[in-house]
Scaffold this active site. Structure first.
Site, PDB file in Angstrom:
ATOM      1  N   THR A 171      19.796  42.114  -3.684  1.00 38.92           N
ATOM      2  CA  THR A 171      20.587  40.911  -3.922  1.00 38.92           C
ATOM      3  C   THR A 171      20.605  40.636  -5.422  1.00 38.92           C
ATOM      4  OG1 THR A 171      19.881  40.090  -1.779  1.00 38.92           O
ATOM      5  CG2 THR A 171      20.795  38.461  -3.316  1.00 38.92           C
TER       6      THR A 171
ATOM      7  N   VAL B  58      13.891  46.142   3.037  1.00 39.19           N
ATOM      8  CA  VAL B  58      15.303  46.536   3.096  1.00 39.19           C
ATOM      9  C   VAL B  58      15.482  48.050   2.936  1.00 39.19           C
ATOM     10  CG1 VAL B  58      17.508  46.371   1.844  1.00 39.19           C
ATOM     11  CG2 VAL B  58      16.237  44.308   2.418  1.00 39.19           C
TER      12      VAL B  58
ATOM     13  N   GLY C 211      12.211  21.137  10.771  1.00 38.66           N
ATOM     14  CA  GLY C 211      10.816  21.530  10.588  1.00 38.66           C
ATOM     15  C   GLY C 211      10.381  21.341   9.148  1.00 38.66           C
TER      16      GLY C 211
ATOM     17  N   LYS D  36       1.869  53.758  -0.363  1.00 43.89           N
ATOM     18  CA  LYS D  36       2.881  53.416   0.644  1.00 43.89           C
ATOM     19  C   LYS D  36       3.521  54.699   1.186  1.00 43.89           C
ATOM     20  CE  LYS D  36       5.669  49.319   0.433  1.00 43.89           C
ATOM     21  NZ  LYS D  36       6.643  48.510  -0.276  1.00 43.89           N
TER      22      LYS D  36
ATOM     23  N   CYS E 223      13.760  35.439   0.608  1.00 40.76           N
ATOM     24  CA  CYS E 223      15.202  35.378   0.292  1.00 40.76           C
ATOM     25  C   CYS E 223      15.721  33.972   0.013  1.00 40.76           C
ATOM     26  CB  CYS E 223      16.005  36.018   1.422  1.00 40.76           C
ATOM     27  SG  CYS E 223      15.769  37.799   1.490  1.00 40.76           S
TER      28      CYS E 223
ATOM     29  N   ARG F 219      17.374  40.322   8.855  1.00 40.61           N
ATOM     30  CA  ARG F 219      16.289  39.337   8.824  1.00 40.61           C
ATOM     31  C   ARG F 219      14.988  40.041   9.157  1.00 40.61           C
ATOM     32  NH1 ARG F 219      18.905  36.102  13.559  1.00 40.61           N
ATOM     33  NH2 ARG F 219      19.139  38.294  14.107  1.00 40.61           N
TER      34      ARG F 219
ATOM     35  N   GLY G  54      11.213  29.319   4.089  1.00 44.21           N
ATOM     36  CA  GLY G  54      10.402  30.015   3.081  1.00 44.21           C
ATOM     37  C   GLY G  54      10.877  31.450   3.034  1.00 44.21           C
TER      38      GLY G  54
HETATM   39  N1  LIG Z   1      13.452  41.149   2.786  1.00 46.18           N
HETATM   40  C1  LIG Z   1      14.570  40.725   3.310  1.00 46.18           C
HETATM   41  O1  LIG Z   1      14.591  40.149   4.410  1.00 46.18           O
HETATM   42  C2  LIG Z   1      15.877  40.935   2.592  1.00 46.18           C
HETATM   43  C3  LIG Z   1      17.080  40.755   3.293  1.00 46.18           C
HETATM   44  C4  LIG Z   1      18.279  40.964   2.612  1.00 46.18           C
HETATM   45  C5  LIG Z   1      18.271  41.309   1.260  1.00 46.18           C
HETATM   46  N2  LIG Z   1      17.081  41.445   0.612  1.00 46.18           N
HETATM   47  C6  LIG Z   1      17.110  41.847  -0.789  1.00 46.18           C
HETATM   48  O2  LIG Z   1      16.799  43.247  -0.856  1.00 46.18           O
HETATM   49  C7  LIG Z   1      16.033  43.533  -2.039  1.00 46.18           C
HETATM   50  C8  LIG Z   1      14.723  44.199  -1.650  1.00 46.18           C
HETATM   51  O3  LIG Z   1      13.944  43.263  -0.914  1.00 46.18           O
HETATM   52  P1  LIG Z   1      12.645  43.708  -0.098  1.00 46.18           P
HETATM   53  O4  LIG Z   1      12.176  42.513   0.625  1.00 46.18           O
HETATM   54  O5  LIG Z   1      12.937  44.962   0.634  1.00 46.18           O
HETATM   55  O6  LIG Z   1      11.656  44.049  -1.317  1.00 46.18           O
HETATM   56  P2  LIG Z   1      10.189  44.659  -1.247  1.00 46.18           P
HETATM   57  O7  LIG Z   1       9.424  43.973  -2.306  1.00 46.18           O
HETATM   58  O8  LIG Z   1       9.693  44.641   0.164  1.00 46.18           O
HETATM   59  O9  LIG Z   1      10.384  46.202  -1.637  1.00 46.18           O
HETATM   60  C9  LIG Z   1      10.750  46.642  -2.891  1.00 46.18           C
HETATM   61  C10 LIG Z   1      10.217  48.079  -3.041  1.00 46.18           C
HETATM   62  O10 LIG Z   1      10.751  48.644  -4.238  1.00 46.18           O
HETATM   63  C11 LIG Z   1       9.746  49.464  -4.819  1.00 46.18           C
HETATM   64  N3  LIG Z   1      10.098  49.731  -6.230  1.00 46.18           N
HETATM   65  C12 LIG Z   1       9.896  48.979  -7.332  1.00 46.18           C
HETATM   66  N4  LIG Z   1      10.379  49.605  -8.412  1.00 46.18           N
HETATM   67  C13 LIG Z   1      10.900  50.785  -8.000  1.00 46.18           C
HETATM   68  C14 LIG Z   1      11.560  51.850  -8.650  1.00 46.18           C
HETATM   69  N5  LIG Z   1      11.780  51.858  -9.976  1.00 46.18           N
HETATM   70  N6  LIG Z   1      11.964  52.905  -7.911  1.00 46.18           N
HETATM   71  C15 LIG Z   1      11.766  52.945  -6.572  1.00 46.18           C
HETATM   72  N7  LIG Z   1      11.154  51.942  -5.902  1.00 46.18           N
HETATM   73  C16 LIG Z   1      10.719  50.887  -6.613  1.00 46.18           C
HETATM   74  C17 LIG Z   1       8.485  48.655  -4.623  1.00 46.18           C
HETATM   75  O11 LIG Z   1       7.315  49.441  -4.768  1.00 46.18           O
HETATM   76  C18 LIG Z   1       8.691  48.150  -3.181  1.00 46.18           C
HETATM   77  O12 LIG Z   1       8.168  49.066  -2.238  1.00 46.18           O
HETATM   78  C19 LIG Z   1      15.891  42.194  -2.760  1.00 46.18           C
HETATM   79  O13 LIG Z   1      16.898  42.068  -3.718  1.00 46.18           O
HETATM   80  C20 LIG Z   1      16.074  41.177  -1.658  1.00 46.18           C
HETATM   81  O14 LIG Z   1      16.562  39.943  -2.136  1.00 46.18           O
HETATM   82  C21 LIG Z   1      15.896  41.282   1.250  1.00 46.18           C
END
Ligand SMILES: NC(=O)c1ccc[n+]([C@@H]2O[C@H](COP(=O)([O-])OP(=O)(O)OC[C@H]3O[C@@H](n4cnc5c(N)ncnc54)[C@H](O)[C@@H]3O)[C@@H](O)[C@H]2O)c1
Length: 432
Positions: free
Chosen positions: A122, A13, A248, A37, A255, A150, A252
């Protein structure tokens, strides 16, 4: 007007948010705690697989609007600070707020007064009401701006989102709306808690559609109806809509499982029993047992049987394996004594599965069963007659996504099992 933006978290995100805002002309710094990263990002290399994202990052880096920084290296934050760190499940099912809290603490200390903190992670409804009061004492504004992208189509989803939801006071909403000024998507402005609830309710509703059609699929198997036709027929009703009605082995990913659990936890914490959501979660867990149950019903014991598990990510076009059904299926099959060989079109690993083939042919050759777990195009469009011919024994193909043509599998000598696709029923399914 170009805004100065700091995005905390270079995950799916945060990176999409930062890179897309930077291509829209905003000046963005993406911060993370993971130096490795950041090193690859500075070279323009995306640390995970997401179609189109590398191109957006490269474009923004070339334009000079995007930069990356280690959290510890940044001294000052101003204007807009977007929180996009993970909120995984705790053992109780609640959202783990450790990472969000760490960023909030950081901002309380470092952000210049007048900065608006934007919550894209979220977080449970009610979080922002408390957090904004704390941040206000440090002179910071607050807005909730949940993300709906997504994985697998995140960049397109960003630019073509159905809506942008911004919760906050008028000043914060006006400021954050400017980030989306070049997009046609409607903006829904509301209070912070409602914005938080919109995100959870959306995911819970989509999960409900999936579990609903999975229940219907079970009944289709009982009565001899084709769930493909039933799904199509109900989806043609505009009040229902066609999306998320594909049966299906269940949802998973990072989210739906965690967000449905967190909403259920929130209900329980408030003394409310959210029966419907609990059932959605239960049905989803049950779906994952289907391939194991089907193979046990055919083979008796799975001891000595070789199973090719195809598609290890939670959906196609991503390298994300968080809560992928394949993990649990591999574990269950192996616990029953099967030898499991995995395959995924882009290289990934999943916990507990040691044998992963580099080609689909290698995974399938000599197997007496296949479980198709994720419908990657590279898997679905393979040469299925040749794959079935390379199998041994009963040549069972369990199609966990109803993505294959049963006629093709059967004509090649395979035994096809789908979800809600009884033999001889439905357009896709007649023997000839
Ligand atoms: N992945 C999705 O499809 C999606 C879609 C909508 C909403 N979300 C929500 O968005 C949020 C992030 O999800 P994601 O999948 O991108 O997570 P992710 O695990 O891919 O990324 C999180 C990142 O935050 C970094 N991080 C941790 N602590 C930190 C800090 N103190 N300062 C700066 N960076 C830090 C981590 O190293 C990591 O790179 C979640 O709450 C998730 O529910 C995700």
């Amino acid at each position: 007007m170009a805004e100065r933006v700091f995005v905390f978290g270079a995950g799916y995100v945060g990176l999409v948010t930062g890179a897309c805002l930077a291509t829209s002309g905003h000046t963005v710094t993406v911060l993370d705690v993971d130096e490795r990263k950041l090193e690859s990002l500075r070279k323009g290399e995306c640390p995970f697989f997401e179609p189109g994202l590398s191109e957006v990052i490269t474009k923004a880096l070339a334009a000079g609007t995007l930069s990356f920084s280690l959290l510890g290296d940044i001294e000052a934050v101003e204007n807009i600070a977007v929180i996009a760190v993970g909120t995984p499940s705790t053992a109780t099912g609640s959202a783990d707020m450790t990472y969000v809290r760490a960023v909030a603490d950081f901002l309380e200390e470092k952000a210049a007064p007048g900065t608006v903190v934007v919550m894209k992670s979220t977080v449970p409804p009610g979080t922002g009401a408390k957090l904004s009061a704390r941040l206000a004492a440090a002179g910071l504004g607050y807005a909730s701006n949940p993300e709906f992208l997504r994985e697998g189509s995140a960049v397109t989803d960003w630019f073509e989102t159905d809506r942008v939801v911004i919760g906050g006071d008028d000043a914060s909403v006006a400021k954050i709306s400017r980030l989306y000024a070049d997009m046609d998507s409607p903006i829904l402005a509301c209070d912070v808690t409602s914005a938080e609830m919109i995100k959870y309710a959306s995911n819970a509703f989509l999960a409900t559609k999936i579990s609903f059609i999975n229940e219907i699929a079970v009944l289709c198997d009982f009565v001899g109806a084709s769930v493909d036709d039933v799904s199509k027929g109900i989806g043609m009703d505009t009040r229902i809509g066609a999306s998320f009605l594909k049966p299906g082995i269940g949802y998973g990913g990072s989210c739906f499982p965690k967000d449905t659990r967190a909403l259920d936890f929130l209900a329980t914490l408030n003394g409310y029993d959210f029966h419907l959501l609990r059932s959605v979660i239960d049905v989803n867990s049950r779906q994952r047992l289907l391939p194991v149950r089907a193979l046990k019903a055919r083979f008796g014991s799975l001891e000595g049987h070789r199973v090719a598990l195809l598609g290890l990510t939670f959906k196609p076009e991503t390298d994300d394996t968080r809560e992928a059904p394949a993990i649990e299926i591999a574990e269950l099959l192996q616990a029953e004594g099967a030898e499991v060989v995995g395959f995924n079109p882009i290289p990934v690993t999943i916990p507990g599965l040691d044998t992963i083939a580099t080609t689909i042919e290698e995974a399938v050759s000599g197997a007496d069963a296949i479980v198709l777990s994720t419908e990657w195009a590279q898997i679905v469009e393979s040469n299925w007659p040749a794959l079935v011919a390379s199998m041994t024994g009963e040549r069972i193909v369990f199609d966990g996504r109803n993505a294959l043509d049963p006629k093709v599998i059967r004509a090649a000598g395979g035994s096809y099992i789908g979800v809600g696709r009884p033999e001889g029923v439905g357009a896709n399914n007649h023997a000839g």
